[in-house]
Write a protein that holds these residues in place. Structure first.
Motif, mmCIF file in Angstrom:
data_model
loop_
_atom_site.group_PDB
_atom_site.id
_atom_site.type_symbol
_atom_site.label_atom_id
_atom_site.label_comp_id
_atom_site.label_asym_id
_atom_site.label_seq_id
_atom_site.Cartn_x
_atom_site.Cartn_y
_atom_site.Cartn_z
ATOM 1 N N TYR A 293 13.087 -1.005 6.131
ATOM 2 C CA TYR A 293 12.688 -0.629 4.755
ATOM 3 C C TYR A 293 11.414 0.086 4.781
ATOM 4 O O TYR A 293 10.485 -0.641 4.964
ATOM 5 N N SER A 294 11.192 1.391 4.273
ATOM 6 C CA SER A 294 9.791 2.049 4.190
ATOM 7 C C SER A 294 9.156 1.303 2.971
ATOM 8 O O SER A 294 9.647 1.052 2.073
ATOM 9 N N GLY A 295 7.734 1.054 3.364
ATOM 10 C CA GLY A 295 6.924 0.521 2.528
ATOM 11 C C GLY A 295 7.188 -1.140 2.172
ATOM 12 O O GLY A 295 6.476 -1.713 1.193
ATOM 13 N N ILE A 315 6.746 -8.213 1.090
ATOM 14 C CA ILE A 315 5.979 -7.747 0.054
ATOM 15 C C ILE A 315 6.160 -6.344 0.148
ATOM 16 O O ILE A 315 6.361 -5.554 1.150
ATOM 17 N N VAL A 316 5.792 -5.623 -0.991
ATOM 18 C CA VAL A 316 5.899 -4.134 -1.252
ATOM 19 C C VAL A 316 4.447 -3.584 -1.349
ATOM 20 O O VAL A 316 3.797 -4.108 -2.318
ATOM 21 N N TYR A 317 3.762 -2.879 -0.477
ATOM 22 C CA TYR A 317 2.392 -2.874 -0.231
ATOM 23 C C TYR A 317 1.972 -1.426 -0.705
ATOM 24 O O TYR A 317 0.866 -1.236 -0.360
ATOM 25 N N SER A 318 2.581 -0.958 -1.487
ATOM 26 C CA SER A 318 2.107 0.530 -2.032
ATOM 27 C C SER A 318 0.985 0.191 -2.782
ATOM 28 O O SER A 318 1.069 -0.585 -3.685
ATOM 29 N N ALA A 319 0.170 1.202 -2.853
ATOM 30 C CA ALA A 319 -1.317 1.365 -3.737
ATOM 31 C C ALA A 319 -2.250 0.045 -3.190
ATOM 32 O O ALA A 319 -2.566 -0.429 -4.283
#
Length: 582
Positions: A293-295, A315-319
């Motif tokens: 899964y990207s991101g 965890i979704v690590y965007s920004a």
């Protein structure tokens, strides 16, 4: 200091002392030449001392072994400026010895029937010296000349080379001691040990027969050679850096204790424990990318504060800080929250939840790109200095290499353990797993049920519809069996149209419904493929540990007999051993 330099300095020292004593003797003998028993005795003593000093000045401080001479050779024939072989720093010899011992143990475990040798360049690059060899007898030549055009041809190739004896212009004899009759046949795999285009040495594996070498052996050897080369590159010149906070001693222990066949979880646990001993922090996190899964990423290791994230958390690590590190593939150091320009540490909004002031994150990279990050955090500002950053980068680099090795070896190991048609465990792994489960059951006083299953009249399917349809039936049957038992149970292809199921911590009486359901799942299924529709049945026999047998051989025999009794009665059922049959 080189061996020749040490000898020169020693000679100079002894010569100076000898000249001084000669001057004293001149005074005693020539001028003014005092008389008396005392002066006569002193003359004799000093003459003997002069002789001893001159003799000692001509002797080396200690006699080097042949291997030491090769490793430390720094004579005038040095080719370090023009030869592609990289000199290995003497300061790192202890670390290299640990690495070589570790690599040799791995080769002995993975290839117990092969003989392996590891060659490394000496200090000047004038020779490849055999530093390690597996097996009870020496098979490999002690040293190779990198200036030999045949050796250069092998070193210039990044691929694994297969050498056979007796071929025209064969290179086999360059490596193998063919004076031994048993070594004049077989096959040899050679892989250059290199990193970033610099040759470090050579890994060689000898097999008694060519057909013993599978393609996966070449892949695994190539990967292991890359791992050795990468680690050598990290070790070269590292001793000075490790002097900070006694890091050298701790890292040596980590490398020396590392078991290359351990699980990924154990490997990560070792890294965490190492960091706990060597770094000051309030929270440590090892984060690896979820490549599905990207991101997204997963916390795979942590220490210290755990109220925000723990091992296994997605965890979704965007920004976030983490995205900054992963995208730039550069180390990020934050000394105060006032410097923060992102919306989170690991996920958006988590900066405000907990008052972390200092943050240092190092990307984990390997030959496949960025894999994750190693992160340290502290509740105090300006907690991490430059040395912490440098040392953490070393740990992250090593971790990237270990992850690459583990993933490659894990894939090869998984492929080798599966039946190519059905995807179930193959016969070899079934036997290994069954033995493991028997040992566990004995230790904890548990029971195990073994089922042996055989498709009824399967030969008719192959004879009537051909092997492609027969393969479809086998694959589908494997899927049905897998779906009929629990996830903890073990399903394997035993051979041909036979299957085996190990029911963990189970009894025949209480699992009879499960065994019946397994057989019925095949009988109730319509096998439809390429316009062909067929019905199949399967016969099963069961045996229980320890009531029907206490070892693998006896249990398989009992289950087999019960299964064939079902077949004699028409099949499509589960058979149990007759009372008194065991």
């Amino acid at each position: 200091m080189s061996n020749n330099k040490r000898l020169s300095d020693t000679f100079t020292t002894y010569s100076f002392l000898s000249v001084l004593l000669v001057l004293i003797l001149f005074v005693l003998f020539v001028y003014p030449a005092p008389e008396g028993i005392l002066y006569s005795g002193l003359r004799i003593l000093l003459i003997l001392l002069v002789g001893v000093l001159f003799y000692q000045s001509l002797q080396p401080s200690r006699k080097l072994t042949q291997v030491e001479k090769r490793i430390h050779d720094t004579n005038s024939k040095s080719t370090i400026s023009s030869d592609p072989l990289s000199a290995i720093q003497r300061d790192d010899e202890d670390l290299i010895e640990d690495l070589l011992g570790n690599a040799t143990d791995f080769l002995e475990n993975v290839y117990p029937n092969f003989t392996s040798g590891i060659y490394l360049a000496n200090l000047t690059g004038t020779e490849l010296v055999l530093r390690r060899e597996t097996g009870e007898t020496s098979q490999f030549i002690e040293a190779l000349d990198p200036d030999d055009e045949n050796i250069r041809e092998i070193l210039s190739s990044s691929a694994t080379t297969v050498l056979l004896p007796g071929d025209e212009d064969s290179l086999y004899e360059i490596f193998i001691n063919v004076s031994e009759p048993q070594l004049s046949q077989g096959a040899l795999l050679t892989v250059p040990i290199q990193f970033e285009g610099t040759i470090k040495g050579l890994l060689a594996v000898h097999a008694d027969r060519f057909d013993e070498l599978a393609n996966r052996d070449k892949i695994l050897l190539d990967n292991h050679a890359n791992q050795i080369g990468s680690t050598l590159s990290l070790l070269t010149g590292r001793a000075k850096l490790f002097a900070i906070n006694k890091f050298e001693q701790s890292f040596r222990k980590l490398v020396g204790d590392l078991d290359l066949t351990r699980s990924k979880e154990e490997m990560l646990s070792s890294i965490v424990q190492f960091c706990e001993a060597e770094f000051s922090f309030d929270k440590l996190s090892i984060v690896l990318l979820d490549h599905s899964y990207s991101g997204k990423a997963v916390i795979v290791g942590n220490s210290g504060f755990t109220m925000d994230y723990g091992v296994g958390d997605d965890i979704v690590y965007s920004a976030t800080h983490l995205e900054k590190v992963l995208s730039s593939q550069e180390t990020l150091v934050i000394n105060s929250r006032d410097e923060v320009s992102t919306a989170g540490r690991f996920t958006v909004g988590d900066i405000d939840e907990f008052n972390f002031q200092s943050y240092i994150a190092v990307p984990i990279n390997n030959q496949h790109g960025v894999q994750g990050a190693l992160v340290l955090e502290s509740f105090t500002s300006s907690h991490f200095d430059d040395s912490s950053c440098e040392l953490l980068e070393i740990v992250a680099s090593e971790l990237g290499i270990l992850i690459d090795w583990w993933d490659t070896f894990g894939n090869i190991r998984e492929t080798a353990s599966r039946d190519g048609l059905t995807g179930l465990f193959n016969h070899r792994v079934f036997v290994e797993r069954f033995e493991d489960e028997l040992q566990r059951a004995k230790r904890y006083g548990e029971s195990i049920v073994l089922m042996i299953l055989d498709l009824d009249k399967f030969k008719r399917i192959n004879d009537t519809y051909g092997h492609l349809y027969g393969d479809y039936v086998l694959k589908t049957t494997a899927k049905l069996l897998k779906e009929s038992v629990r996830a903890i149970d073990i399903v394997a292809r035993y051979g041909g149209e036979e299957f085996a199921v190990i029911l963990i911590n189970a009894h025949k009486d209480t699992t009879m419904q499960t065994m019946k359901r397994t057989v019925d799942s095949v009988a109730s299924y319509e096998f439809k493929e390429d316009g062909i529709t067929e019905r199949m049945t399967i016969s099963a026999g069961a045996a229980e540990f320890p009531s029907d047998g206490e070892n693998l051989r006896d249990l398989i025999t009992v289950a087999d007999e019960a299964m064939y009794e079902v077949k004699r009665k028409g099949g499509n059922d589960v058979g149990l051993p007759e009372k008194g049959s065991t």
